[in-house]
Design an enzyme around this catalytic site. Structure first.
Site, short mmCIF file in Angstrom:
data_model
loop_
_atom_site.label_atom_id
_atom_site.label_comp_id
_atom_site.label_asym_id
_atom_site.label_seq_id
_atom_site.Cartn_x
_atom_site.Cartn_y
_atom_site.Cartn_z
N GLY A 18 28.38 40.54 30.48
CA GLY A 18 29.32 40.44 29.37
C GLY A 18 30.78 40.58 29.76
CG MET A 21 33.37 37.84 38.24
SD MET A 21 34.51 36.48 38.58
CE MET A 21 33.72 35.72 39.98
N GLY A 106 30.21 40.95 45.24
CA GLY A 106 31.66 40.80 45.20
C GLY A 106 32.35 42.08 44.82
CB THR A 108 36.43 45.39 46.20
OG1 THR A 108 37.04 45.58 44.90
CG2 THR A 108 36.29 43.90 46.47
CG HIS A 163 44.88 41.36 42.15
ND1 HIS A 163 45.27 41.55 43.46
CD2 HIS A 163 43.82 40.51 42.19
CE1 HIS A 163 44.49 40.84 44.26
NE2 HIS A 163 43.61 40.20 43.52
CE LYS A 167 41.90 44.22 42.86
NZ LYS A 167 40.44 44.05 42.69
#
Length: 278
Positions: A18, A21, A106, A108, A163, A167
């Site tokens: 949801g 990404m 993906g 991090t 960014h 983030k």
């Protein structure tokens, strides 16, 4: 679709279905003729549990209900794509390793203990682990290695990444990858030479160090610039992401690749075949 064609489809699961990404990944999976969404997972307590994943991603009903337990759907998928948080990914790696399901990661910001879990899981299943899944970034990493070998430590290296304001970790995984590419090409241990920002009376810049600086603001998807600052000249290698679908499509490409690989840990350069080049 015929039964024979259906057998060729790669059944994919998405963690964080949801999220921003996650929704992009669902769309990318549906756009790829080799893949089909077969599981969509959200955190426990999410209001999206029970909803149709396709409707949440605004691409139409897919008849795939969002669940909050990976174990409940793990046997329905060939590969899991996980762009979530380190603690969640740590648990998901253990589940996938136990059930022999490949992964594309993906996430991090792993700590050392979580990196050890990754290493152990990759001894049991095939895993692609990358801080960035775009073709352009991975090509940039190759160029950075070439530049670093050419300049050596004669050039001061500074990395600036920017960014969006949402983030939650810094510097970005991509910035680390770029710094690692430079350090490796120069025969350095990144942990020994990296400098995170500067403030106050820092003294003169120490030769051979690699600076990393993070900017957060607005809705910047992801900008990275690496500066090689030598006497009399400056070389800049820059990558700017303009659409998140770039990352999502790259992750799905990695998913179609990893299911054909033997057990082990791979990166996006392996997926793209860039490690075949100098």
């Amino acid at each position: 679709m015929s039964q024979q064609e259906n057998k060729k489809m790669i059944n994919v699961g998405v963690i964080g279905a949801g999220g921003r990404m996650g929704r992009m990944l669902i769309e990318a999976i549906q756009d790829n003729p080799q893949t089909a969404l077969n599981a969509a997972i959200e955190r426990q307590g999410s209001s999206l549990v029970g909803a149709d994943a396709g409707e949440v991603a605004a691409i139409g009903r897919l008849e795939v209900q969002i669940v909050d337990d990976l174990k409940a759907v793990i046997n329905d998928i060939d590969v899991l794509i996980d762009f979530s948080l380190p603690a969640a990914t740590e648990q998901n790696m253990q589940v996938c390793a136990k059930h022999n399901v490949a992964m594309v990661i993906g996430t991090t910001g792993f700590n050392e203990q979580q990196e050890q879990v990754l290493a152990k899981a990759s001894e049991q299943v095939a895993i692609v682990y990358a801080g960035n899944y775009s073709t352009g970034v991975n090509l940039s990493l190759k160029l950075l290695g070439m530049a670093a070998k050419a300049f050596g430590t004669d050039a001061d290296v500074e990395i600036i990444e920017a960014h969006h304001k949402h983030k939650i970790d810094a510097p970005s995984g991509t910035a680390y990858m770029m710094a690692e590419a430079v350090a490796e090409a120069r025969g350095q241990n990144l942990k020994e030479v990296v400098v995170y920002g500067r403030e106050g009376q820092t003294g003169a810049r120490e030769a051979g160090t690699i600076g990393i600086h993070a900017i957060r603001g607005g809705e910047i998807i992801g900008d990275h610039t690496v500066m090689f600052i030598a006497d009399g000249e400056v070389v800049e290698i820059t990558h700017r992401a303009r659409a998140r679908m770039t990352f999502a499509a790259g992750a799905v490409r990695a998913a179609t690749w990893i299911v054909q690989q033997p057990v082990g840990q791979y990166n996006m350069q392996d997926v793209l075949g860039l490690n075949d080049y100098i």
